[in-house]
Design a protein around this motif. Structure first.
Motif: not given
Ligand code: ZN
Length: 134
Positions: A74-80, A82-84
């Protein structure tokens, strides 16, 4: 002390062991704890084998398999992803310092982990001085 690290790929493990050794040496810490901390939400730091570079590749392969690039994020930046990965690996490591050197096993190295590169990154290195008995 802050180390500047430039990543060159989307995902990458960068060996920063020699730079951390230099930081310990230049700080003049003989006994204590060295904290290596990454102030980023899409990067991490880890300690693992730096003798065979296949280990880096295998760690990245497994992380990339575990955390798919495409999913119902759902994260709009599209880099979920990487966060995970950042959360799975972690933002800091603690290394004992003895005789003015970080205590690392023969095969251990300290790696900055890039999960959303290429970017310019920072690694903070801080010290708590004191021997094992205070
Ligand atoms: Zn992000």
């Amino acid at each position: 002390m802050i180390l500047n690290v430039k990543s060159g790929s989307k995902t990458e493990l960068i060996d920063i062991t020699s730079r951390v050794r230099e930081a310990v040496s230049s700080a003049g810490v003989k006994e204590g704890i060295c904290m290596v901390y990454v102030p980023h939400t899409t990067a991490a730091v880890t300690i693992n084998e730096n003798a065979d570079s296949s280990v880096k590749r295998d760690i990245l392969m497994v992380l990339n398999d575990m955390v798919p690039w495409k999913a119902d994020y759902r994260h709009a930046e599209g880099n979920s992803p990487a966060h995970v990965k950042s959360t799975l690996v972690g933002a800091s490591e603690l290394v004992a310092v003895e005789d003015g050197k970080p205590v690392l096993g023969t095969w251990q190295g300290i790696f900055f982990c890039e999960f959303d590169g290429p970017r310019s990154r920072k690694v903070h290195v801080r010290f708590l001085k004191g021997g094992a008995d205070g």
